[in-house]
Design a protein around this motif. Sequence first.
Motif, PDB file in Angstrom:
ATOM      1  N   UNK A 282      -0.217  13.088   9.753  1.00 15.72           N
ATOM      2  CA  UNK A 282      -0.796  13.939  10.796  1.00 15.72           C
ATOM      3  C   UNK A 282      -2.274  14.213  10.532  1.00 15.72           C
ATOM      4  N   UNK A 283      -2.634  14.160   9.265  1.00 11.41           N
ATOM      5  CA  UNK A 283      -3.975  14.542   8.846  1.00 11.41           C
ATOM      6  C   UNK A 283      -4.275  13.845   7.527  1.00 11.41           C
ATOM      7  N   UNK A 284      -5.527  13.479   7.316  1.00  9.94           N
ATOM      8  CA  UNK A 284      -5.904  12.840   6.050  1.00  9.94           C
ATOM      9  C   UNK A 284      -7.049  13.598   5.401  1.00  9.94           C
ATOM     10  N   UNK A 285      -6.993  13.661   4.086  1.00 11.52           N
ATOM     11  CA  UNK A 285      -8.084  14.206   3.285  1.00 11.52           C
ATOM     12  C   UNK A 285      -8.736  13.030   2.577  1.00 11.52           C
ATOM     13  N   UNK A 286     -10.026  12.840   2.813  1.00 13.67           N
ATOM     14  CA  UNK A 286     -10.771  11.765   2.170  1.00 13.67           C
ATOM     15  C   UNK A 286     -11.553  12.356   1.000  1.00 13.67           C
ATOM     16  N   UNK A 287     -11.195  11.947  -0.222  1.00 15.74           N
ATOM     17  CA  UNK A 287     -11.786  12.511  -1.429  1.00 15.74           C
ATOM     18  C   UNK A 287     -12.956  11.652  -1.896  1.00 15.74           C
ATOM     19  N   UNK A 288     -14.099  12.302  -2.116  1.00 13.13           N
ATOM     20  CA  UNK A 288     -15.288  11.630  -2.656  1.00 13.13           C
ATOM     21  C   UNK A 288     -15.710  12.306  -3.950  1.00 13.13           C
ATOM     22  N   UNK A 289     -16.229  11.519  -4.881  1.00 15.63           N
ATOM     23  CA  UNK A 289     -16.730  12.043  -6.155  1.00 15.63           C
ATOM     24  C   UNK A 289     -18.189  12.435  -5.981  1.00 15.63           C
ATOM     25  N   UNK A 290     -18.447  13.739  -5.875  1.00 13.88           N
ATOM     26  CA  UNK A 290     -19.810  14.217  -5.597  1.00 13.88           C
ATOM     27  C   UNK A 290     -20.736  14.110  -6.801  1.00 13.88           C
ATOM     28  N   UNK A 291     -20.210  13.760  -7.971  1.00 10.75           N
ATOM     29  CA  UNK A 291     -21.050  13.648  -9.165  1.00 10.75           C
ATOM     30  C   UNK A 291     -21.723  12.280  -9.270  1.00 10.75           C
ATOM     31  N   UNK A 292     -21.364  11.357  -8.387  1.00 10.52           N
ATOM     32  CA  UNK A 292     -21.943  10.008  -8.427  1.00 10.52           C
ATOM     33  C   UNK A 292     -23.299   9.984  -7.717  1.00 10.52           C
ATOM     34  N   UNK A 293     -24.104   8.959  -7.945  1.00  8.82           N
ATOM     35  CA  UNK A 293     -25.396   8.836  -7.252  1.00  8.82           C
ATOM     36  C   UNK A 293     -25.206   8.768  -5.738  1.00  8.82           C
ATOM     37  N   UNK A 294     -26.189   9.258  -5.009  1.00 13.56           N
ATOM     38  CA  UNK A 294     -26.067   9.358  -3.557  1.00 13.56           C
ATOM     39  C   UNK A 294     -25.844   8.014  -2.885  1.00 13.56           C
ATOM     40  N   UNK A 295     -26.525   6.959  -3.374  1.00 12.30           N
ATOM     41  CA  UNK A 295     -26.338   5.646  -2.748  1.00 12.30           C
ATOM     42  C   UNK A 295     -24.920   5.129  -2.941  1.00 12.30           C
ATOM     43  N   UNK A 296     -24.316   5.449  -4.089  1.00 13.42           N
ATOM     44  CA  UNK A 296     -22.946   5.033  -4.349  1.00 13.42           C
ATOM     45  C   UNK A 296     -21.971   5.827  -3.473  1.00 13.42           C
ATOM     46  N   UNK A 297     -22.237   7.116  -3.300  1.00 13.65           N
ATOM     47  CA  UNK A 297     -21.379   7.943  -2.457  1.00 13.65           C
ATOM     48  C   UNK A 297     -21.411   7.448  -1.013  1.00 13.65           C
ATOM     49  N   UNK A 298     -22.613   7.128  -0.521  1.00 16.02           N
ATOM     50  CA  UNK A 298     -22.724   6.622   0.852  1.00 16.02           C
ATOM     51  C   UNK A 298     -21.976   5.306   1.017  1.00 16.02           C
ATOM     52  N   UNK A 299     -22.093   4.421   0.019  1.00 11.78           N
ATOM     53  CA  UNK A 299     -21.402   3.136   0.066  1.00 11.78           C
ATOM     54  C   UNK A 299     -19.889   3.326   0.074  1.00 11.78           C
ATOM     55  N   UNK A 300     -19.407   4.238  -0.760  1.00  7.10           N
ATOM     56  CA  UNK A 300     -17.966   4.470  -0.838  1.00  7.10           C
ATOM     57  C   UNK A 300     -17.438   5.176   0.409  1.00  7.10           C
ATOM     58  N   UNK A 301     -18.249   6.039   0.991  1.00  5.07           N
ATOM     59  CA  UNK A 301     -17.851   6.689   2.238  1.00  5.07           C
ATOM     60  C   UNK A 301     -17.707   5.642   3.341  1.00  5.07           C
ATOM     61  N   UNK A 302     -18.654   4.731   3.423  1.00  6.86           N
ATOM     62  CA  UNK A 302     -18.581   3.652   4.417  1.00  6.86           C
ATOM     63  C   UNK A 302     -17.335   2.805   4.193  1.00  6.86           C
ATOM     64  N   UNK A 303     -17.087   2.422   2.935  1.00  9.30           N
ATOM     65  CA  UNK A 303     -15.908   1.624   2.610  1.00  9.30           C
ATOM     66  C   UNK A 303     -14.629   2.342   3.012  1.00  9.30           C
ATOM     67  N   UNK A 304     -14.549   3.617   2.695  1.00  7.17           N
ATOM     68  CA  UNK A 304     -13.341   4.390   2.992  1.00  7.17           C
ATOM     69  C   UNK A 304     -13.088   4.478   4.490  1.00  7.17           C
ATOM     70  N   UNK A 305     -14.128   4.743   5.277  1.00  8.32           N
ATOM     71  CA  UNK A 305     -13.961   4.824   6.728  1.00  8.32           C
ATOM     72  C   UNK A 305     -13.563   3.464   7.300  1.00  8.32           C
ATOM     73  N   UNK A 306     -14.122   2.392   6.749  1.00  5.70           N
ATOM     74  CA  UNK A 306     -13.753   1.045   7.203  1.00  5.70           C
ATOM     75  C   UNK A 306     -12.275   0.770   6.951  1.00  5.70           C
ATOM     76  N   UNK A 307     -11.795   1.136   5.763  1.00  5.23           N
ATOM     77  CA  UNK A 307     -10.393   0.874   5.423  1.00  5.23           C
ATOM     78  C   UNK A 307      -9.465   1.748   6.261  1.00  5.23           C
TER      79      UNK A 307
END
Length: 377
Positions: A269-294
């Motif tokens: 019914x609902x999803x929680x997308x977990x991101x590691x905020x301690x990583x570099x910003x460029x890596x977080x953006x890349x992983x966010x894009x990957x997660x939304x794609x999947x």
Amino acid sequence: MSKKSILVARESDLSEALSLADTIRLNIVKKLILRNNYRPDRNYFLNSRLLDEVKSLLNTLNSNKTIIDSIYIYEVLHPRQVVNLIKELKLEVRDKILMVLEIFAGHAGSKEAKLQIEMAEITYQLPIVKEWIRKAKLGELPGFMGPGEYATETYYNHMRRRLAKIRKDLNELRIRRRKERELRVSKGFPHIAISGYANAGKTTLFNSLTKLSKPTGPEMFTTISPKVALALIDCSEVVFVDTVGFIRDLPPEVIEAFYATLEEISFSDLAVLVLDSSEPSNMIESKLKTSLDILSKIGYFGKPLIVALNKIDLSNDLENIESLVRDYMSSNYLWSWRLVKVSALKGKGLSELKKVLCEFLSPKTSEGLKTSSFRHN
């Protein structure tokens, strides 16, 4: 004498590749770092210069009594490239798919997980064996890794039969899982999938929300089968589902093999997308894009999404990270979403997360549900 490996990866993939290599405890003697715009050779992946460099390295190390037993290339290789590299280098060639499957195999516990891994391995190996058969018929190679041409074809046919049997068994397990999910839904339990990139802290968050103690660890892919548990939040009893971690350019073979764990996200019914905020910003953006794609590829459409910025106690640039994520979500996610900052390990922000979960869920009371026969998986 010690056995060692060579790792080949693009600059943008090196961190991820090293993390996977560390998880499977590779002893890397040499890293070949490729430019991000590197164009692979269609027959060997490695161009002639890199191939000569690897051969020279092998000769040097062998003279020093150091055995190189494998080369890991962090790309999805074509069967032709695998076969040609084995022939040319005389050592084991393993690519991104096999690296991921090695990790999965190390964490497999359930019958389903073991079948999923075996299916993925066979799906991966079949085209390679087929290519080996083709070259053997042309007289370019012996039978697969030693046996003659007839024995190779017999092995190929055996693998196909085994794959059909595994798919049948997995389908039966999926039907059973679907019935269990339908039973939970019929009792009025909303389902919340905890998703996200590998090693983002999903299972730690799952444990914090459910008061359980499922295995966690710094290595990638601690979770390879769905963990399901009933928990009470402010507004309702809900079912939390912990799922397998995402990875950039997840190969189709792996997606198919782990359909059962990924489908829990698409049916939630609902999803929680977990991101590691301690990583570099460029890596977080890349992983966010990957997660939304999947999420899009597995069919999570038209539903709200909560982005949980995890490990805020370790972040040195939280304000900018939060701004980056908000901007990206505003431009790329078409449905309702919210951002929540948490530290699953320290218990910070969990009350706010539960509050947001309740805002998205239809109001339910836990009355009449406390005597349910639901069991944790």
